[in-house]
Write a protein that holds these residues in place. Structure first.
Motif, mmCIF file in Angstrom:
data_model
loop_
_atom_site.group_PDB
_atom_site.id
_atom_site.type_symbol
_atom_site.label_atom_id
_atom_site.label_comp_id
_atom_site.label_asym_id
_atom_site.label_seq_id
_atom_site.Cartn_x
_atom_site.Cartn_y
_atom_site.Cartn_z
ATOM 1 N N VAL A 100 -30.365 -39.658 -3.336
ATOM 2 C CA VAL A 100 -28.957 -39.260 -3.324
ATOM 3 C C VAL A 100 -28.146 -40.531 -3.119
ATOM 4 C CG1 VAL A 100 -27.158 -37.908 -2.177
ATOM 5 C CG2 VAL A 100 -29.489 -36.999 -2.331
ATOM 6 N N HIS A 101 -27.281 -40.839 -4.084
ATOM 7 C CA HIS A 101 -26.439 -42.028 -3.998
ATOM 8 C C HIS A 101 -24.973 -41.613 -4.037
ATOM 9 C CE1 HIS A 101 -29.764 -44.824 -4.598
ATOM 10 N NE2 HIS A 101 -30.218 -43.975 -5.508
ATOM 11 N N ASP A 102 -24.193 -42.127 -3.110
ATOM 12 C CA ASP A 102 -22.749 -41.926 -3.120
ATOM 13 C C ASP A 102 -22.151 -43.161 -3.781
ATOM 14 O OD1 ASP A 102 -20.064 -41.494 -2.690
ATOM 15 O OD2 ASP A 102 -20.293 -40.960 -0.578
ATOM 16 N N LEU A 103 -21.871 -43.070 -5.079
ATOM 17 C CA LEU A 103 -21.387 -44.219 -5.836
ATOM 18 C C LEU A 103 -20.017 -44.692 -5.357
ATOM 19 C CD1 LEU A 103 -22.513 -43.150 -9.424
ATOM 20 C CD2 LEU A 103 -23.680 -44.667 -7.807
ATOM 21 N N THR A 104 -19.257 -43.802 -4.763
ATOM 22 C CA THR A 104 -17.937 -44.163 -4.245
ATOM 23 C C THR A 104 -18.056 -45.125 -3.073
ATOM 24 O OG1 THR A 104 -17.150 -41.980 -4.914
ATOM 25 C CG2 THR A 104 -15.763 -43.209 -3.383
ATOM 26 N N VAL A 105 -19.059 -44.942 -2.223
ATOM 27 C CA VAL A 105 -19.231 -45.744 -1.022
ATOM 28 C C VAL A 105 -20.069 -46.993 -1.286
ATOM 29 C CG1 VAL A 105 -20.212 -45.715 1.311
ATOM 30 C CG2 VAL A 105 -18.984 -43.727 0.463
ATOM 31 N N GLU A 106 -21.040 -46.898 -2.184
ATOM 32 C CA GLU A 106 -22.001 -47.974 -2.398
ATOM 33 C C GLU A 106 -21.434 -49.195 -3.115
ATOM 34 O OE1 GLU A 106 -25.474 -46.324 -4.233
ATOM 35 O OE2 GLU A 106 -25.895 -45.036 -2.509
ATOM 36 N N GLY A 107 -20.219 -49.128 -3.590
ATOM 37 C CA GLY A 107 -19.627 -50.285 -4.259
ATOM 38 C C GLY A 107 -19.023 -49.894 -5.588
ATOM 39 N N ALA A 108 -18.745 -50.909 -6.386
ATOM 40 C CA ALA A 108 -18.096 -50.680 -7.673
ATOM 41 C C ALA A 108 -19.016 -49.893 -8.601
ATOM 42 C CB ALA A 108 -17.731 -52.014 -8.303
ATOM 43 N N SER A 109 -18.421 -49.004 -9.364
ATOM 44 C CA SER A 109 -19.189 -48.215 -10.328
ATOM 45 C C SER A 109 -18.364 -48.033 -11.598
ATOM 46 C CB SER A 109 -19.573 -46.851 -9.742
ATOM 47 O OG SER A 109 -18.429 -46.092 -9.447
ATOM 48 N N VAL A 110 -19.043 -47.646 -12.647
ATOM 49 C CA VAL A 110 -18.404 -47.384 -13.932
ATOM 50 C C VAL A 110 -18.500 -45.886 -14.184
ATOM 51 C CG1 VAL A 110 -18.483 -47.835 -16.418
ATOM 52 C CG2 VAL A 110 -19.078 -49.648 -14.808
ATOM 53 N N GLU A 111 -17.363 -45.266 -14.483
ATOM 54 C CA GLU A 111 -17.326 -43.837 -14.770
ATOM 55 C C GLU A 111 -16.709 -43.620 -16.142
ATOM 56 O OE1 GLU A 111 -15.201 -41.687 -11.761
ATOM 57 O OE2 GLU A 111 -16.668 -42.141 -10.210
ATOM 58 N N ARG A 112 -17.355 -42.785 -16.936
ATOM 59 C CA ARG A 112 -16.845 -42.449 -18.260
ATOM 60 C C ARG A 112 -17.044 -40.968 -18.522
ATOM 61 N NH1 ARG A 112 -14.773 -46.456 -17.558
ATOM 62 N NH2 ARG A 112 -14.675 -48.318 -18.831
ATOM 63 N N GLU A 113 -16.197 -40.444 -19.409
ATOM 64 C CA GLU A 113 -16.268 -39.054 -19.807
ATOM 65 C C GLU A 113 -16.009 -38.994 -21.312
ATOM 66 O OE1 GLU A 113 -14.242 -34.796 -18.526
ATOM 67 O OE2 GLU A 113 -13.575 -36.624 -17.555
ATOM 68 N N LEU A 114 -16.644 -38.065 -21.985
ATOM 69 C CA LEU A 114 -16.444 -37.858 -23.415
ATOM 70 C C LEU A 114 -15.647 -36.584 -23.602
ATOM 71 C CD1 LEU A 114 -17.319 -38.487 -26.464
ATOM 72 C CD2 LEU A 114 -19.073 -36.770 -26.036
ATOM 73 N N GLY A 115 -14.703 -36.613 -24.519
ATOM 74 C CA GLY A 115 -13.917 -35.425 -24.809
ATOM 75 C C GLY A 115 -13.766 -35.217 -26.292
ATOM 76 N N LEU A 116 -13.780 -33.962 -26.709
ATOM 77 C CA LEU A 116 -13.467 -33.574 -28.074
ATOM 78 C C LEU A 116 -12.175 -32.766 -28.036
ATOM 79 C CD1 LEU A 116 -16.986 -32.410 -29.318
ATOM 80 C CD2 LEU A 116 -15.841 -34.577 -29.821
ATOM 81 N N PHE A 117 -11.216 -33.147 -28.880
ATOM 82 C CA PHE A 117 -9.898 -32.506 -28.892
ATOM 83 C C PHE A 117 -9.581 -32.038 -30.302
ATOM 84 C CE2 PHE A 117 -9.963 -35.448 -25.406
ATOM 85 C CZ PHE A 117 -9.235 -34.839 -24.403
#
Length: 186
Positions: A100-117
């Motif tokens: 279990v990793h809390d990416l918010t606390v552990e340091g910098a992270s990359v977040e991405r999301e894909l969307g179809l519109f």
């Protein structure tokens, strides 16, 4: 005080949860959970949240290790620091959970999301939708005489902004994947 003279957060005498989720102290956290890829694991993880009244803002699951049969669950939730710590501890106690990793606390992270519109429209609205999609670097993945389907990848805020600009131009349908995240660095 509400019209019923019940203070916010006072749910001990009510069947309704009256907590203010926008109250100070609540934080958004991205958790990465590595689990065995077997039936029922996702239900157990989700059951932990629903059984305690916690909300999941985003959920993404995929097998990441085919030989070891492991999957990665990336979820975004909100809560006070104590609640987040409780969630992490309870997740760690579930048998098929390996990490279990809390990416918010552990340091910098990359977040991405894909969307179809899907955007329906003709004439000038159609041309404007193409202009905006170019600015956002969205790809046209389907086109008919009456509509476009755009594919866009980025932060949740970027997808929200794209949707807001497309709404007056004929936004008809939206499908989003949820957040995929990795910590930065070694």
């Amino acid at each position: 005080m509400s019209a019923l003279k019940i203070e916010r957060g006072a749910s001990s005498h009510s069947a309704y949860d009256l907590r203010d989720y926008h109250a100070a102290g609540e934080e958004r956290h991205t958790l990465a959970v590595v689990v065995d890829n077997e039936s029922g694991v996702l239900a157990r993880v989700i059951g932990l949240f629903s059984g305690r009244g916690y909300n999941i803002d985003s959920l993404t699951v995929a097998e990441v290790d085919h030989t070891g049969h492991r999957s990665r669950i990336t979820l975004v939730t909100r809560g006070t620091p104590a609640v987040i710590e409780q969630i992490k501890a309870q997740l760690g106690r579930i048998i098929p959970v390996h990490e279990v990793h809390d990416l918010t606390v552990e340091g910098a992270s990359v977040e991405r999301e894909l969307g179809l519109f899907k955007v329906s429209g003709t004439g000038e609205k159609r041309v404007e939708a193409l202009r905006i999609s170019d600015i956002f670097r969205a790809n046209v993945v389907d086109s008919t005489l009456e509509s476009f389907v755009f594919e866009i990848t980025g932060t949740s805020e970027k997808l929200d902004a794209f949707a807001e600009l497309m709404r007056p131009l004929g936004l008809a349908e939206v499908a989003r994947t949820g957040i995929a995240a990795l910590s930065r660095g070694a």
